[in-house]
Motif scaffolding. Structure first.
Motif, mmCIF file in Angstrom:
data_model
loop_
_atom_site.group_PDB
_atom_site.id
_atom_site.type_symbol
_atom_site.label_atom_id
_atom_site.label_comp_id
_atom_site.label_asym_id
_atom_site.label_seq_id
_atom_site.Cartn_x
_atom_site.Cartn_y
_atom_site.Cartn_z
ATOM 1 N N ALA A 97 68.129 40.670 2.604
ATOM 2 C CA ALA A 97 68.562 42.095 3.028
ATOM 3 C C ALA A 97 67.958 43.069 1.824
ATOM 4 N N GLY A 98 67.860 42.488 0.706
ATOM 5 C CA GLY A 98 67.562 43.257 -0.615
ATOM 6 C C GLY A 98 66.055 43.346 -0.599
ATOM 7 N N ARG A 99 65.354 42.501 0.258
ATOM 8 C CA ARG A 99 63.848 42.512 0.224
ATOM 9 C C ARG A 99 63.300 42.928 1.639
ATOM 10 N N ARG A 100 63.513 44.097 2.070
ATOM 11 C CA ARG A 100 63.546 44.300 3.518
ATOM 12 C C ARG A 100 61.848 44.309 3.851
ATOM 13 N N ARG A 101 61.159 44.955 3.141
ATOM 14 C CA ARG A 101 59.714 44.974 3.293
ATOM 15 C C ARG A 101 58.943 43.526 3.031
ATOM 16 N N GLN A 102 59.324 42.915 2.118
ATOM 17 C CA GLN A 102 58.703 41.664 2.064
ATOM 18 C C GLN A 102 59.242 40.833 3.313
ATOM 19 N N THR A 103 60.555 40.932 3.647
ATOM 20 C CA THR A 103 60.876 40.006 4.707
ATOM 21 C C THR A 103 60.237 40.364 5.970
ATOM 22 N N LEU A 104 59.924 41.751 6.406
ATOM 23 C CA LEU A 104 59.418 42.382 7.514
ATOM 24 C C LEU A 104 58.018 41.735 7.628
ATOM 25 N N VAL A 105 57.344 41.692 6.248
ATOM 26 C CA VAL A 105 55.955 41.180 6.419
ATOM 27 C C VAL A 105 55.953 39.752 6.521
ATOM 28 N N ALA A 106 56.874 38.876 6.262
ATOM 29 C CA ALA A 106 56.858 37.315 6.280
ATOM 30 C C ALA A 106 57.132 37.114 7.881
ATOM 31 N N VAL A 107 57.988 37.827 8.390
ATOM 32 C CA VAL A 107 58.544 37.648 9.759
ATOM 33 C C VAL A 107 57.286 38.090 10.777
ATOM 34 N N SER A 108 56.498 39.007 10.249
ATOM 35 C CA SER A 108 55.497 39.649 11.344
ATOM 36 C C SER A 108 54.262 38.603 11.084
ATOM 37 N N GLY A 109 54.081 38.034 9.929
ATOM 38 C CA GLY A 109 52.991 36.881 9.921
ATOM 39 C C GLY A 109 53.343 35.883 10.919
ATOM 40 N N VAL A 110 54.728 35.224 10.779
ATOM 41 C CA VAL A 110 54.904 34.259 11.541
ATOM 42 C C VAL A 110 54.927 34.637 13.108
ATOM 43 N N THR A 111 55.459 36.047 13.546
ATOM 44 C CA THR A 111 55.344 36.643 14.791
ATOM 45 C C THR A 111 53.767 36.185 15.389
ATOM 46 N N VAL A 112 52.845 36.809 14.506
ATOM 47 C CA VAL A 112 51.425 36.705 14.925
ATOM 48 C C VAL A 112 51.030 35.476 15.158
ATOM 49 N N GLY A 113 51.459 34.682 14.091
ATOM 50 C CA GLY A 113 51.015 33.175 14.246
ATOM 51 C C GLY A 113 51.397 32.404 15.549
ATOM 52 N N VAL A 114 52.635 32.499 15.888
ATOM 53 C CA VAL A 114 53.219 31.980 16.964
ATOM 54 C C VAL A 114 52.557 32.599 18.147
ATOM 55 N N GLY A 115 52.464 34.007 18.255
ATOM 56 C CA GLY A 115 51.998 34.581 19.303
ATOM 57 C C GLY A 115 50.478 34.165 19.688
#
Length: 416
Positions: free
Chosen positions: A17-35
């Motif tokens: 929660a303290g690193r929301r921007r980095q967390t969002l980028v990491a989740v987005s990378g996994v999302t695109v990879g899985v999709g």
């Protein structure tokens, strides 16, 4: 134990929660990879399954022909077995080709559970029309049985296989052949066989253009018509076998060949080169899409690694109040696991949307408006999730090891 795990999970959640921007980028990378993993694998596996289904349905699952894998030895070799003899310039006895004892072979095939055998006779003839001649290989069949063994009826543009029974001297040829001879449905064409027999045949059906499983120089007639025209009464030179489970074709073909000595080829044997290419294709495909997931896991590694670096003092304090190395490792592994799980769920949604878009596209193939064959099975979703979880946990575990090795004394004294 569950209370301790909840405590570790809450600490991991606060770190993310303290690193929301980095967390969002990491989740987005996994999302695109899985999709995109789901989209690419669905197209590749779907086209493979469609291709294999075409191979299976294109012809009988097993074809028993009048060929011998190991022809019988010459009488001289058989009489003087093991002797040092060399036979040359002997005259080979001409034998009428065909399956000897084919009624017994057919009875054996039909006695197999879920098996249907269709006898046929093939041979070469010449068609004549308007001063033009074309060579044609005819296949004499029993339409009622052949329809249960192959999907020839699906490849007809006009006419039915059963029309061979209702029309005297009926023949089915390809549209290309008919065009070359200037023929259409209902026209009469002259036919001559190598044995010298001649007769008139009437066009009762036309195969579609572009059928890769059917040669343009192939035609179908009634079995007794082929036997009469080719001058081979009561002769059969091929038996096609259809099985309930096409993947039983190889063992069944081996048993039939061992019993009757005639060559029995399964659809897998006939398509061995193509199937081996599909294996290579799958290796390449999974390597590429796995690389996509691997790149996506770098985002997880970055988030967890930065978290470890920024929380060194907190880690030292936690060690000093009783947290074990295992506890600290688990905190950061839970961070990576959470990022991977959220990314997988979002990636499933993205993949589902991509598949819906791809499935709605139409492509003009062979004159028909075809859709892409897609594999939407749960297996692909499970593979994408498993690969992402594995790469995410590994990406988190690497920096987590570094966190577990932090010396609290050095950190609290201000050592770097």
């Amino acid at each position: 134990m569950s209370g301790q795990l909840r405590l570790l999970a809450s600490i991991a959640a606060r770190h993310l929660a303290g690193r929301r921007r980095q967390t969002l980028v990491a989740v987005s990378g996994v999302t695109v990879g899985v999709g995109f993993f789901l989209a690419v694998s669905a197209m590749m596996i779907g086209s493979q399954n469609d291709f294999i289904k075409t191979l299976i349905d294109a012809a009988p699952h097993i074809i028993i022909s009048d060929e011998l894998r190991s022809p019988p030895p010459q009488p001289g070799v058989r009489v003087y077995k093991g002797a040092a003899i060399d036979l040359r310039h002997y005259r080979v006895r001409n034998e009428v080709r065909g399956l000897k004892g084919w009624p017994e072979i057919l009875r054996t095939v039909n006695a197999l559970p879920g098996a249907v055998g269709s006898p046929s006779l093939t041979g070469a003839i010449t068609l004549r029309s308007g001063g033009r001649e074309e060579a044609l290989t005819i296949v004499g069949v029993d339409p009622a049985v052949e329809e249960r063994v192959s999907n020839i009826h699906d490849k007809l543009r006009t006419g039915r296989l059963r029309d061979l029974e209702s029309t005297q001297g009926g023949i089915i040829i390809g549209e290309e052949m008919a065009q070359r001879l200037g023929l259409a449905m209902g026209d009469v064409v002259g036919a001559t066989s190598a044995s010298g027999n001649s007769r008139s045949l009437r066009i009762v059906g036309l195969f579609k253009r572009g059928q890769t499983q059917l040669s343009s120089a192939l035609g179908y007639v009634l079995l007794r018509e082929a036997q009469s025209l080719l001058g081979r009464p009561f002769i059969i030179n091929r038996i096609g076998v259809h099985l309930d489970d096409p993947y039983d074709a190889q063992p069944v073909s081996r048993r039939l060949e061992a019993r009757f000595a005639y060559k029995a080829q399964s659809w897998e044997d006939r398509s061995a080169d193509l199937l081996s290419l599909l294996v290579t294709r799958n290796v390449i495909m999974y390597s590429v899409v796995s690389a996509i997931l691997l790149v996506a896991s770098f985002g997880i590694y970055t988030v967890v690694s930065n978290s470890v670096s920024d929380k060194r003092r907190d880690i030292a304090i936690m060690r000093s109040i009783g947290f074990s190395e295992r506890d600290l490792q688990l905190i950061f592994i839970l961070e990576g696991l959470a990022l991977a799980l959220v990314g997988i769920l979002a990636g499933w949604l993205l993949g589902y949307g991509l598949l819906a878009i791809l499935g709605s596209l139409h492509f003009p193939i062979g004159g028909d408006n075809e859709r892409l064959p897609l594999d939407r099975s749960a297996r692909q979703y499970a593979i994408a999730a498993g690969a992402s979880l594995f790469s995410g946990v590994i990406a988190a575990w690497l920096p987590a090891r570094k966190a577990a090795r932090v010396d609290p004394v050095d950190i609290l004294r201000g050592a770097v």
